[in-house]
Design a protein around this motif. Structure first.
Motif, PDB file in Angstrom:
ATOM      1  N   LYS A 156      45.713  -6.327  87.091  1.00  0.00           N
ATOM      2  CA  LYS A 156      45.773  -4.230  87.079  1.00  0.00           C
ATOM      3  C   LYS A 156      46.173  -4.164  85.944  1.00  0.00           C
ATOM      4  N   THR A 157      45.457  -3.607  84.741  1.00  0.00           N
ATOM      5  CA  THR A 157      45.823  -3.186  83.197  1.00  0.00           C
ATOM      6  C   THR A 157      46.989  -2.278  83.587  1.00  0.00           C
ATOM      7  N   VAL A 158      47.539  -2.739  82.545  1.00  0.00           N
ATOM      8  CA  VAL A 158      49.121  -1.931  82.867  1.00  0.00           C
ATOM      9  C   VAL A 158      49.076  -0.954  80.958  1.00  0.00           C
ATOM     10  N   ARG A 159      49.602   0.218  81.507  1.00  0.00           N
ATOM     11  CA  ARG A 159      49.343   1.047  80.485  1.00  0.00           C
ATOM     12  C   ARG A 159      50.936   1.190  79.461  1.00  0.00           C
ATOM     13  N   ILE A 160      50.657   0.991  78.380  1.00  0.00           N
ATOM     14  CA  ILE A 160      51.962   1.097  77.426  1.00  0.00           C
ATOM     15  C   ILE A 160      52.015   2.248  76.410  1.00  0.00           C
ATOM     16  N   ALA A 161      53.204   3.322  76.288  1.00  0.00           N
ATOM     17  CA  ALA A 161      52.784   4.026  76.018  1.00  0.00           C
ATOM     18  C   ALA A 161      53.791   3.517  74.284  1.00  0.00           C
ATOM     19  N   VAL A 162      53.758   3.483  73.098  1.00  0.00           N
ATOM     20  CA  VAL A 162      54.827   3.174  71.993  1.00  0.00           C
ATOM     21  C   VAL A 162      54.253   4.639  71.170  1.00  0.00           C
ATOM     22  N   SER A 163      56.271   5.244  70.883  1.00  0.00           N
ATOM     23  CA  SER A 163      56.068   6.411  69.807  1.00  0.00           C
ATOM     24  C   SER A 163      56.446   5.471  68.566  1.00  0.00           C
TER      25      SER A 163
ATOM     26  N   LYS B   6      51.630  -8.214  69.089  1.00  0.00           N
ATOM     27  CA  LYS B   6      52.184  -9.114  70.076  1.00  0.00           C
ATOM     28  C   LYS B   6      51.857  -8.695  71.242  1.00  0.00           C
ATOM     29  N   LEU B   7      51.801  -7.643  71.929  1.00  0.00           N
ATOM     30  CA  LEU B   7      51.667  -6.781  73.418  1.00  0.00           C
ATOM     31  C   LEU B   7      50.584  -6.894  73.254  1.00  0.00           C
ATOM     32  N   ALA B   8      49.823  -7.076  71.859  1.00  0.00           N
ATOM     33  CA  ALA B   8      47.781  -7.253  72.661  1.00  0.00           C
ATOM     34  C   ALA B   8      47.824  -8.403  72.842  1.00  0.00           C
TER      35      ALA B   8
ATOM     36  N   VAL C  46      53.409 -11.336  75.278  1.00  0.00           N
ATOM     37  CA  VAL C  46      54.803 -10.079  75.922  1.00  0.00           C
ATOM     38  C   VAL C  46      54.434 -10.481  77.832  1.00  0.00           C
ATOM     39  N   PHE C  47      53.350  -9.778  78.203  1.00  0.00           N
ATOM     40  CA  PHE C  47      52.829  -9.656  79.401  1.00  0.00           C
ATOM     41  C   PHE C  47      52.415 -10.341  79.893  1.00  0.00           C
ATOM     42  N   GLY C  48      51.978 -11.993  79.565  1.00  0.00           N
ATOM     43  CA  GLY C  48      50.741 -12.878  79.661  1.00  0.00           C
ATOM     44  C   GLY C  48      49.529 -12.964  79.746  1.00  0.00           C
ATOM     45  N   GLN C  49      48.933 -13.270  79.765  1.00  0.00           N
ATOM     46  CA  GLN C  49      47.718 -14.346  79.405  1.00  0.00           C
ATOM     47  C   GLN C  49      46.645 -13.751  80.665  1.00  0.00           C
ATOM     48  N   ASP C  50      47.290 -13.213  81.203  1.00  0.00           N
ATOM     49  CA  ASP C  50      46.414 -12.659  82.491  1.00  0.00           C
ATOM     50  C   ASP C  50      46.785 -11.208  82.559  1.00  0.00           C
ATOM     51  N   GLN C  51      47.280 -10.544  81.802  1.00  0.00           N
ATOM     52  CA  GLN C  51      47.580  -9.439  81.906  1.00  0.00           C
ATOM     53  C   GLN C  51      47.085  -8.498  81.009  1.00  0.00           C
ATOM     54  N   PRO C  52      45.469  -7.637  81.093  1.00  0.00           N
ATOM     55  CA  PRO C  52      45.012  -6.861  80.168  1.00  0.00           C
ATOM     56  C   PRO C  52      45.545  -5.454  80.182  1.00  0.00           C
ATOM     57  N   ILE C  53      45.926  -4.976  78.619  1.00  0.00           N
ATOM     58  CA  ILE C  53      46.342  -3.776  78.042  1.00  0.00           C
ATOM     59  C   ILE C  53      45.798  -2.089  78.166  1.00  0.00           C
ATOM     60  N   ALA C  54      46.486  -0.995  78.024  1.00  0.00           N
ATOM     61  CA  ALA C  54      46.349  -0.387  77.284  1.00  0.00           C
ATOM     62  C   ALA C  54      46.729   0.316  76.580  1.00  0.00           C
TER      63      ALA C  54
ATOM     64  N   ASP D 137      52.856   2.925  82.422  1.00  0.00           N
ATOM     65  CA  ASP D 137      54.191   2.360  83.275  1.00  0.00           C
ATOM     66  C   ASP D 137      54.997   1.921  82.378  1.00  0.00           C
ATOM     67  N   TRP D 138      54.615   1.062  81.271  1.00  0.00           N
ATOM     68  CA  TRP D 138      55.857   1.391  80.252  1.00  0.00           C
ATOM     69  C   TRP D 138      55.990   2.610  78.950  1.00  0.00           C
ATOM     70  N   ALA D 139      57.156   3.313  78.268  1.00  0.00           N
ATOM     71  CA  ALA D 139      56.843   3.578  77.515  1.00  0.00           C
ATOM     72  C   ALA D 139      58.387   3.235  76.438  1.00  0.00           C
ATOM     73  N   LEU D 140      57.646   2.615  75.486  1.00  0.00           N
ATOM     74  CA  LEU D 140      58.394   2.003  74.440  1.00  0.00           C
ATOM     75  C   LEU D 140      58.971   2.697  72.935  1.00  0.00           C
TER      76      LEU D 140
END
Ligand SMILES: NC(=O)C1=CN([C@@H]2O[C@H](COP(=O)(O)OP(=O)(O)OC[C@H]3O[C@@H](n4cnc5c(N)ncnc54)[C@H](OP(=O)(O)O)[C@@H]3O)[C@@H](O)[C@H]2O)C=CC1
Ligand SMILES: O=C([O-])CC(=O)C(=O)O
Length: 459
Positions: free
Chosen positions: A114-121, A134-136, A140-148, A193-196
């Motif tokens: 399932k897509t992981v949503r990462i907010a970055v300030s 790196k995230l994209a 970081v999250f793995g080659q099976d991990q779609p991200i937003a 899901d993550w806030a950096l």
């Protein structure tokens, strides 16, 4: 599917001139807010909506034009050069990411999660410029991990943020399913899901540390409130912007809905710096250095713990056998590495900080190797080392790989360590008093220890 994307490209592009909700590819329409806005789920939209423009539904199944407050049914959005609609306060999908869509059943690789949503300030800043790619890329999250990616900027960085999004577009990362950009934390942090939290104001010439604590504290108080309101209840928050321990505490205190254990201050860069110095001295490659704790504040009072660290599984003090070097050279070198780098580079560590953010995330989503640990600035409540409660202090942690962590409780603490750990703790308690007004406490006053509370990069 390409045809659908092409159609949506036209819809999401400048030619949008009708008040329509476009539902594509039969995907489901979530009723949750998209960066602060509710999406209608069918028909034309005539509700009072303050903003106008083109937005893309998360996961790209919907694009729509929101009408203005005057119930005009047609609003042609003014397009900015970078491809986003102007005049919006909130976050919105960017360019090609407005046409990204959920892959249909059978098209989505079966192994993808399932897509992981990462907010970055601070997303237009130097550290983010390394980290986002790196995230994209999946490293970081793995080659099976779609991200937003939800990117937070400000009025100041609006154009730069579009530039970042354009570079992300041009990189064609398969795992990057969405990019949304905005300048309002409450919109950009929605469902994160993550806030950096990287963005922070640097100390200007002649600025008192108390002023810096206050200015940045306000940023992190607002962001804590926003996370509290709109982020995923399980959001993991990693604070990088300095002074990161106290900023993390401020964010935590302003987010009572969230679990305090999910707030971290980045001290992984310090850990990595310490490992490198020990490896150099011992003449080994740095992956042979383990069990490296950074205790305390991400400042020059931090304590790189050579007593419990290991090289090839043996105690560092037995391998290096040069206590004078460990105390008088290794320790200050790690504490002030940021400043040494600025002197050479003319700017603060950005690439290695991004690497250390990636390491910090990986340490939380991968089980910690048997017998090892990692350092993170975490909430001190319940710690067994006698460190004051209710601050963010870097300590040795282990993770089961599910985003949670537990403290390593059996480190040896001798008088040398204890004295220095206390100094860093005192510094954090003093910083906390300075920001009392931002964490719901009374009787705050700012009386920072003379000469302390220097960032690693301040010399
Ligand atoms: N914990 C750690 O190990 C480390 C922490 N850091 C810290 O990370 C932070 C970001 O570093 P880096 O990316 O190199 O910094 P940048 O100078 O590149 O800035 C990052 C972002 O901070 C925001 N910012 C800049 N100036 C101001 C201002 N005057 N007021 C408010 N916000 C501002 C901007 O975001 P916008 O305009 O979009 O708001 C900017 O894009 C700094 O606080 C730095 O000290 C750095 C290295 C290591
Ligand atoms: O001092 C700074 O801004 C940079 C910093 O944190 C570091 O290099 O560790």
């Amino acid at each position: 599917m390409a045809a659908v994307a092409g159609n949506l490209g036209a819809v999401a592009g400048a030619s949008l001139n009708s008040n329509v909700l476009v539902k594509l590819d039969g995907g489901s329409v979530s009723s949750s807010a998209f960066l602060g806005r509710k999406l209608a789920t069918g028909g034309s939209i005539k509700a009072n909506v303050k903003h106008q423009g083109v937005v893309g539904k998360r996961r790209g199944v919907v694009a729509y034009v929101a009408p203005s407050t005057t119930e005009k049914s047609v609003n042609e959005p003014k397009k900015a050069a970078g491809g986003i609609a102007e005049g919006q306060k909130g976050g919105q999908c960017f360019g090609v990411f407005c046409v990204t869509y959920d892959l249909k059943e059978g098209e989505r690789p079966k192994t993808w999660r399932k897509t992981v949503r990462i907010a970055v300030s601070g997303a237009a800043g130097m550290i983010a410029n390394h980290l986002l790619f790196k995230l994209a890329s999946g490293e970081v999250f793995g080659q099976d991990q779609p991200i937003a990616l939800n990117l937070l900027g400000s009025e100041r960085s609006r154009d730069a943020l579009e530039g970042v999004a354009m570079e992300l577009e041009d990189s064609l990362f398969p795992l990057l399913r969405e990019v949304n950009i905005g300048i309002e934390p409450e919109e950009v942090f929605a469902d994160a899901d993550w806030a950096l939290l990287i963005g922070a104001k640097p100390r200007g010439p002649g600025m008192e540390r108390a002023d810096l604590l206050d200015l940045n504290g306000q940023i992190f108080a607002n962001q804590g409130k926003a996370l509290n309101k709109v982020a995923s209840p399980d959001v993991k928050v990693l604070v990088v912007g300095n002074p990161c321990n106290t900023n993390a505490l401020i964010a935590l205190k302003n987010a009572p809905r969230l679990n305090p254990r999910n707030f971290h201050a980045l001290t992984r860069l310090d850990e990595n710096r310490a490992k490198c110095q020990l490896a150099l001295k011992a003449g080994v490659f740095y992956d042979n250095v383990s069990n490296m704790t950074i205790w305390g504040n991400h400042s020059t009072t931090q304590v790189p713990d050579f007593l419990n660290a290991k090289i090839h599984g043996a105690r560092v003090v037995d391998v290096i056998q040069d206590e004078k070097w460990l105390k008088e050279e290794f320790t200050p070198r790690v504490q002030k590495r940021g400043g040494a780098l600025i002197q050479k580079w003319g700017r603060s560590s950005a690439a290695s900080t991004a690497v250390s953010i990636a390491d910090a995330i990986k340490s939380l989503i991968t089980p910690t190797p048997e017998g090892d640990w990692f350092s993170s600035g975490v909430y001190t409540n319940g710690n067994p080392y006698g460190i004051a409660e209710d601050i963010i202090y870097s300590m040795p942690c282990r993770s089961a790989g599910d985003g949670s962590w537990e403290l390593v409780t059996d480190c040896e603490i001798n008088d040398y360590l204890r004295e220095r750990m206390k100094k860093s703790e005192d510094e954090l308690l003093a910083e906390k008093k300075c920001v009392a007004h931002l964490i719901g406490q009374e009787n705050g006053y700012c009386d920072l220890p003379e000469g302390d509370t220097m960032l690693p990069g301040e010399l």
